[in-house]
Design an enzyme around this catalytic site. Structure first.
Site, PDB file in Angstrom:
ATOM      1  N   GLY A  36      74.596  42.227  66.314  1.00 24.51           N
ATOM      2  CA  GLY A  36      74.605  41.500  67.590  1.00 24.51           C
ATOM      3  C   GLY A  36      75.036  42.413  68.727  1.00 24.51           C
ATOM      4  N   HIS A  37      76.116  43.167  68.492  1.00 23.38           N
ATOM      5  CA  HIS A  37      76.572  44.124  69.522  1.00 23.38           C
ATOM      6  C   HIS A  37      75.475  45.156  69.783  1.00 23.38           C
ATOM      7  CE1 HIS A  37      80.654  43.079  67.707  1.00 23.38           C
ATOM      8  NE2 HIS A  37      80.817  42.783  68.977  1.00 23.38           N
ATOM      9  N   GLN A  61      93.619  37.291  75.150  1.00 22.13           N
ATOM     10  CA  GLN A  61      92.758  36.166  74.780  1.00 22.13           C
ATOM     11  C   GLN A  61      93.052  35.614  73.386  1.00 22.13           C
ATOM     12  OE1 GLN A  61      89.158  38.796  75.268  1.00 22.13           O
ATOM     13  NE2 GLN A  61      88.357  37.601  73.557  1.00 22.13           N
ATOM     14  N   GLY A 147      76.539  38.060  74.333  1.00 24.19           N
ATOM     15  CA  GLY A 147      75.783  37.316  73.320  1.00 24.19           C
ATOM     16  C   GLY A 147      75.898  35.822  73.537  1.00 24.19           C
ATOM     17  N   LYS A 149      76.081  33.707  71.218  1.00 21.42           N
ATOM     18  CA  LYS A 149      76.888  33.053  70.172  1.00 21.42           C
ATOM     19  C   LYS A 149      78.163  32.479  70.803  1.00 21.42           C
ATOM     20  CE  LYS A 149      79.536  35.165  67.343  1.00 21.42           C
ATOM     21  NZ  LYS A 149      80.915  34.658  67.324  1.00 21.42           N
ATOM     22  N   GLN A 153      81.767  31.134  76.538  1.00 23.85           N
ATOM     23  CA  GLN A 153      82.206  32.367  77.222  1.00 23.85           C
ATOM     24  C   GLN A 153      81.150  32.832  78.221  1.00 23.85           C
ATOM     25  OE1 GLN A 153      84.265  35.899  75.348  1.00 23.85           O
ATOM     26  NE2 GLN A 153      82.182  36.692  75.248  1.00 23.85           N
ATOM     27  N   SER A 185      79.282  37.817  63.261  1.00 25.35           N
ATOM     28  CA  SER A 185      80.571  37.812  63.939  1.00 25.35           C
ATOM     29  C   SER A 185      81.458  38.827  63.231  1.00 25.35           C
ATOM     30  CB  SER A 185      81.210  36.421  63.825  1.00 25.35           C
ATOM     31  OG  SER A 185      82.595  36.496  64.108  1.00 25.35           O
ATOM     32  N   SER A 186      82.277  39.533  64.005  1.00 27.04           N
ATOM     33  CA  SER A 186      83.213  40.474  63.370  1.00 27.04           C
ATOM     34  C   SER A 186      84.140  39.715  62.424  1.00 27.04           C
ATOM     35  CB  SER A 186      84.029  41.203  64.432  1.00 27.04           C
ATOM     36  OG  SER A 186      83.150  41.829  65.352  1.00 27.04           O
ATOM     37  N   ARG A 187      84.366  38.429  62.691  1.00 28.23           N
ATOM     38  CA  ARG A 187      85.289  37.642  61.875  1.00 28.23           C
ATOM     39  C   ARG A 187      84.676  37.212  60.539  1.00 28.23           C
ATOM     40  NH1 ARG A 187      87.240  35.702  67.276  1.00 28.23           N
ATOM     41  NH2 ARG A 187      89.447  36.231  67.329  1.00 28.23           N
TER      42      ARG A 187
END
Ligand code: PAF
Length: 281
Positions: A36-37, A61, A147, A149, A153, A185-187
């Site tokens: 995604g990045h 954040q 993004g 997603k 934001q 997602s990085s998560r």
């Protein structure tokens, strides 16, 4: 590719590029890159921008109980990936560079940030808009890439840019997914194999909801109930919220018409995952 850690250095880099007539494209990230990045960086590159990527895990954040300490990081890998894409500069500030002692100025978009993720992550969007505005002031990009997603934001950053007359075009790009539909997602690294298997149900529930709308359903309540039922069928998923909103300003809807976003957040093991779908009625 140049790597800068100081505000003064990246400012000087941008000043020189602008003097050469270059268009600056900023991709703000918290690192630990996924496809995604990389799609955001490629889009900036393909648009002809001088591409600046920021990597900064912004403490502002994260809530006190959130995953700031464990947020995945891999600077060397990130730099290699950015280099392969042809990114021109990477800005990796330390906390003291972004928030020196005595830092006390914040920017907050009201209303838009009270619902959806804002309700479950108090202060989160204030942290996002503060760091994004700082990055905009430091890098002075002509375009900035985000993004879809993180849909709320994206809407919040657009609103900040509009309200504060920022000279930056906000470009939103579609969510990139795993082959089974899970939004990147990085998560996602927090998911164990069982949870990873369960997680694509988030997108499947959104696709089912879209199908119902396309087939004529116009009640936001019924769409929410449908998604809730689907997610309840998977014990590893704990739904945080499901919202059906008008897509531009995230206004609540009584009847589905126009451009709609269905957004949800859920806990799957240690991971808090978000996803959304856009539907045109
Ligand atoms: O989406 C993110 O990764 C972050 O919220 C952002 C925009 C880089 C601000 O820290």
């Amino acid at each position: 590719m140049e790597v800068f850690r100081k505000v003064a250095e990246i400012k000087e880099f941008v000043r020189q590029k602008k003097a050469q007539g270059k268009v600056i494209g900023l991709v703000p990230t918290m690192g630990y890159f996924h496809l995604g990045h990389l799609a955001l960086m490629r889009e900036a590159k393909n648009s002809g921008d001088t591409v600046v990527v920021s990597i900064y895990v912004n403490p502002l954040q994260f809530g006190p109980q959130e995953d700031l300490a464990s947020y995945p990081r891999d600077e060397q890998r990130d730099l290699a990936l950015a280099g392969e894409i042809g990114v021109d500069a990477v800005f990796i500030p330390a906390d003291a560079e972004m928030y020196p002692n005595g830092f006390s100025t914040y920017v907050e978009v009201e209303q838009l940030t009270s619902g959806l993720c804002g309700q479950f992550r108090p202060g989160h969007f204030k942290g996002v808009t503060t760091v994004v505005l700082k990055l905009f002031n430091i890098v002075t990009p002509d375009r900035a890439y985000f993004g879809q997603k993180d849909y709320q934001q994206l809407v919040v950053v657009r609103k900040m840019a509009e309200d504060l007359n920022l000279d930056v075009e906000i470009v939103g790009l579609p969510t990139v997914r795993e082959p089974d539909g899970l939004a990147l997602s990085s998560r996602n690294v927090y998911l164990n194999p069982e949870e990873r298997k369960a997680a694509p149900l988030l997108q499947q529930s959104l696709l089912k909801a879209k199908e119902e709308i396309v087939n004529g359903e116009r009640s936001p309540e019924k769409i929410r109930d449908l998604i809730a039922r689907i997610l309840q069928s998977e014990p590893l998923i704990r739904t945080e919220y499901i919202e059906v909103r008008e897509a531009r300003h995230l206004e609540p809807l009584e009847y589905l018409e126009g451009r709609i976003v269905i957004a949800l957040a859920a806990r799957v093991g240690k991971a808090r995952l978000i996803d959304n779908i856009l539907v045109e009625v």
